[in-house]
Write an enzyme that holds these catalytic residues in place. Structure first.
Site, PDB file in Angstrom:
ATOM      1  N   SER A  16       0.804  -1.233   0.000  1.00 41.02           N
ATOM      2  CA  SER A  16       0.000   0.000   0.000  1.00 41.02           C
ATOM      3  C   SER A  16       0.832   1.276   0.000  1.00 41.02           C
ATOM      4  O   SER A  16       0.506   2.213  -0.752  1.00 41.02           O
ATOM      5  CB  SER A  16      -0.981  -0.006   1.173  1.00 41.02           C
ATOM      6  OG  SER A  16      -1.937  -1.023   0.974  1.00 41.02           O
ATOM      7  N   THR A  61      -5.780  -3.593   7.249  1.00 40.58           N
ATOM      8  CA  THR A  61      -5.582  -4.917   6.681  1.00 40.58           C
ATOM      9  C   THR A  61      -5.588  -5.956   7.800  1.00 40.58           C
ATOM     10  O   THR A  61      -5.903  -5.638   8.958  1.00 40.58           O
ATOM     11  CB  THR A  61      -4.310  -4.952   5.783  1.00 40.58           C
ATOM     12  OG1 THR A  61      -4.258  -6.210   5.117  1.00 40.58           O
ATOM     13  CG2 THR A  61      -3.033  -4.734   6.573  1.00 40.58           C
ATOM     14  N   LYS A  65      -9.677  -6.168   9.975  1.00 44.92           N
ATOM     15  CA  LYS A  65     -10.778  -5.690   9.122  1.00 44.92           C
ATOM     16  C   LYS A  65     -12.172  -5.857   9.741  1.00 44.92           C
ATOM     17  O   LYS A  65     -13.079  -5.104   9.417  1.00 44.92           O
ATOM     18  CB  LYS A  65     -10.748  -6.431   7.776  1.00 44.92           C
ATOM     19  CG  LYS A  65      -9.646  -5.970   6.840  1.00 44.92           C
ATOM     20  CD  LYS A  65      -9.793  -6.686   5.516  1.00 44.92           C
ATOM     21  CE  LYS A  65      -8.918  -6.071   4.458  1.00 44.92           C
ATOM     22  NZ  LYS A  65      -9.247  -6.595   3.120  1.00 44.92           N
ATOM     23  N   ASP A 101     -12.984  -2.998  -1.220  1.00 41.90           N
ATOM     24  CA  ASP A 101     -12.511  -4.248  -1.833  1.00 41.90           C
ATOM     25  C   ASP A 101     -13.430  -4.728  -2.966  1.00 41.90           C
ATOM     26  O   ASP A 101     -12.959  -5.120  -4.035  1.00 41.90           O
ATOM     27  CB  ASP A 101     -12.407  -5.358  -0.786  1.00 41.90           C
ATOM     28  CG  ASP A 101     -11.166  -5.221   0.089  1.00 41.90           C
ATOM     29  OD1 ASP A 101     -10.174  -4.636  -0.374  1.00 41.90           O
ATOM     30  OD2 ASP A 101     -11.197  -5.708   1.233  1.00 41.90           O
ATOM     31  N   GLY A 125     -15.292 -20.873  -2.031  1.00 44.88           N
ATOM     32  CA  GLY A 125     -15.002 -20.407  -0.678  1.00 44.88           C
ATOM     33  C   GLY A 125     -16.131 -19.544  -0.160  1.00 44.88           C
ATOM     34  O   GLY A 125     -16.825 -18.861  -0.942  1.00 44.88           O
TER      35      GLY A 125
HETATM   36  P1  ATR Z   1     -10.887 -15.322   4.229  1.00 47.53           P
HETATM   37  O1  ATR Z   1     -11.145 -14.094   5.066  1.00 47.53           O
HETATM   38  O2  ATR Z   1      -9.579 -15.315   3.505  1.00 47.53           O
HETATM   39  O3  ATR Z   1     -12.020 -15.651   3.336  1.00 47.53           O
HETATM   40  P2  ATR Z   1     -11.756 -17.437   5.985  1.00 47.53           P
HETATM   41  O4  ATR Z   1     -12.926 -16.652   6.441  1.00 47.53           O
HETATM   42  O5  ATR Z   1     -10.996 -18.268   6.969  1.00 47.53           O
HETATM   43  O6  ATR Z   1     -10.668 -16.511   5.293  1.00 47.53           O
HETATM   44  O7  ATR Z   1     -12.254 -18.395   4.784  1.00 47.53           O
HETATM   45  C1  ATR Z   1     -11.380 -19.241   4.123  1.00 47.53           C
HETATM   46  C2  ATR Z   1     -12.121 -19.991   3.022  1.00 47.53           C
HETATM   47  O8  ATR Z   1     -11.161 -20.841   2.350  1.00 47.53           O
HETATM   48  C3  ATR Z   1     -13.217 -20.917   3.518  1.00 47.53           C
HETATM   49  O9  ATR Z   1     -14.211 -21.011   2.546  1.00 47.53           O
HETATM   50  C4  ATR Z   1     -12.459 -22.246   3.673  1.00 47.53           C
HETATM   51  O10 ATR Z   1     -13.273 -23.382   3.577  1.00 47.53           O
HETATM   52  P3  ATR Z   1     -13.923 -24.064   4.896  1.00 47.53           P
HETATM   53  O11 ATR Z   1     -15.027 -23.177   5.351  1.00 47.53           O
HETATM   54  O12 ATR Z   1     -14.411 -25.367   4.374  1.00 47.53           O
HETATM   55  O13 ATR Z   1     -12.807 -24.174   5.876  1.00 47.53           O
HETATM   56  C5  ATR Z   1     -11.557 -22.185   2.461  1.00 47.53           C
HETATM   57  N1  ATR Z   1     -10.366 -23.041   2.589  1.00 47.53           N
HETATM   58  C6  ATR Z   1      -9.221 -22.770   3.240  1.00 47.53           C
HETATM   59  N2  ATR Z   1      -8.332 -23.783   3.097  1.00 47.53           N
HETATM   60  C7  ATR Z   1      -8.932 -24.725   2.330  1.00 47.53           C
HETATM   61  C8  ATR Z   1      -8.530 -25.991   1.808  1.00 47.53           C
HETATM   62  N3  ATR Z   1      -7.318 -26.499   2.053  1.00 47.53           N
HETATM   63  N4  ATR Z   1      -9.421 -26.680   1.043  1.00 47.53           N
HETATM   64  C9  ATR Z   1     -10.646 -26.171   0.783  1.00 47.53           C
HETATM   65  N5  ATR Z   1     -11.082 -24.967   1.255  1.00 47.53           N
HETATM   66  C10 ATR Z   1     -10.237 -24.245   1.995  1.00 47.53           C
END
Ligand code: ATR
Length: 267
Positions: A16, A61, A65, A101, A125
């Site tokens: 940034s 960040t 957030k 974002d 996700g």
């Molecule tokens: P962010 O703020 O980056 O979105 P988060 O709220 O922890 O972080 O969400 C991470 C996302 O990545 C979730 O959808 C998670 O899936 P789960 O809810 O099933 O955990 C997904 N994710 C992270 N690692 C993963 C992996 N190895 N395989 C599949 N999904 C993954």
């Protein structure tokens, strides 16, 4: 001179300051922008201190957030729906929270010529990153917007939260077998663990595009997967990073900088 900063932990790696320095040079504005390391337990204290010192705006960040929302005097509607704040604008008595974002994501798609309207869109996700792009995606009127995850509960909760704005179809990754999408957006954090999530084969329609909200090394697993799927265009989230910064700059300075030269310089 007006002062700005990004607060986070860790924050030393943040791009940034370099992005905003380029924006300032390009628009002929004089400002200072620094990166400030802030521990979660000292967030409130730091916000008060930076306000007292006269800072005009802040970017927020990880990991602040979500927590910062409760410390804002007011939070914009789009930030409330995103469930997170990434930009603070100074008021006389405190901070107003906003989130650029989602706007940055859509502007980057537009810059790349990747359409959403009338297309079948899949978001992989259902965490915070996914939540942050659903409102602007729905506003672009996709033919269908599907959110998939390992478990069905998180996408179901998102579908419920966004139902006033449009239809989000909740699915699990494995239940997508046989489906085809014109745009697949990776909003999982799996790439940060060096992995691509497990998906059924051939999810991308002919001419379909792939976009990852991550950039750098975290982008590699998704990029390789998208290549194996024959994606027409494959993009990482570096453009979105610059676009969300440009939207914050415009809120603070009333002038929107050009993003393309800055994205090019960062590559
Ligand atoms: P962010 O703020 O980056 O979105 P988060 O709220 O922890 O972080 O969400 C991470 C996302 O990545 C979730 O959808 C998670 O899936 P789960 O809810 O099933 O955990 C997904 N994710 C992270 N690692 C993963 C992996 N190895 N395989 C599949 N999904 C993954």
């Amino acid at each position: 001179m007006d002062r700005y900063a990004v607060i986070g932990q860790p924050v030393a790696h943040s791009k940034s300051p370099a992005i905003h320095a380029r924006f300032a040079r390009q628009t002929g504005q004089t400002l200072a922008y620094e990166a400030i390391e802030v521990a979660p337990e000292r967030l409130a204290e730091h916000l008060a201190e930076l306000h007292a010192k006269g800072y005009a705006g802040l970017n927020v960040t990880l990991p602040h957030k979500i927590a910062v929302m409760a410390l804002c005097e007011a939070v914009s509607e789009r930030a409330q729906r995103a469930g997170a704040v990434n930009t603070l604008i100074r008021t006389d008595t405190g901070w107003r929270g906003d989130n650029t974002d989602g706007e940055g994501f859509i502007r980057d798609l537009q810059r790349l010529g990747i359409a959403v309207a009338g297309r079948r869109v899949l978001v992989l996700g259902a965490g915070g990153a996914a939540r942050g792009i659903l409102e602007p995606l729905l506003a672009q009127r996709p033919a269908e917007l599907v959110v998939s995850n390992r478990n069905p509960w998180k996408p179901e909760a998102l579908a419920e939260d966004f139902k006033a704005l449009g239809t989000v179809v909740p699915r699990t990754h494995l239940s997508l077998k046989g489906d085809r999408f014109d745009l697949i957006v990776n909003a999982t954090s799996a790439g940060h663990q060096g992995r691509m999530i497990a998906l059924p084969g051939q999810l991308l329609a002919t001419g379909g595009d792939a976009y990852d909200l991550s950039y750098g090394a975290a982008f590699t697993p998704f990029r390789e997967w998208a290549q194996s799927q024959g994606a027409a265009r494959i993009a990482d989230g570096l453009g979105m990073l610059v676009e969300q910064a440009a939207a914050a700059f415009a809120l603070w300075r009333g002038q929107r900088p050009q993003t393309a030269p800055v994205i090019e310089a960062l590559r």
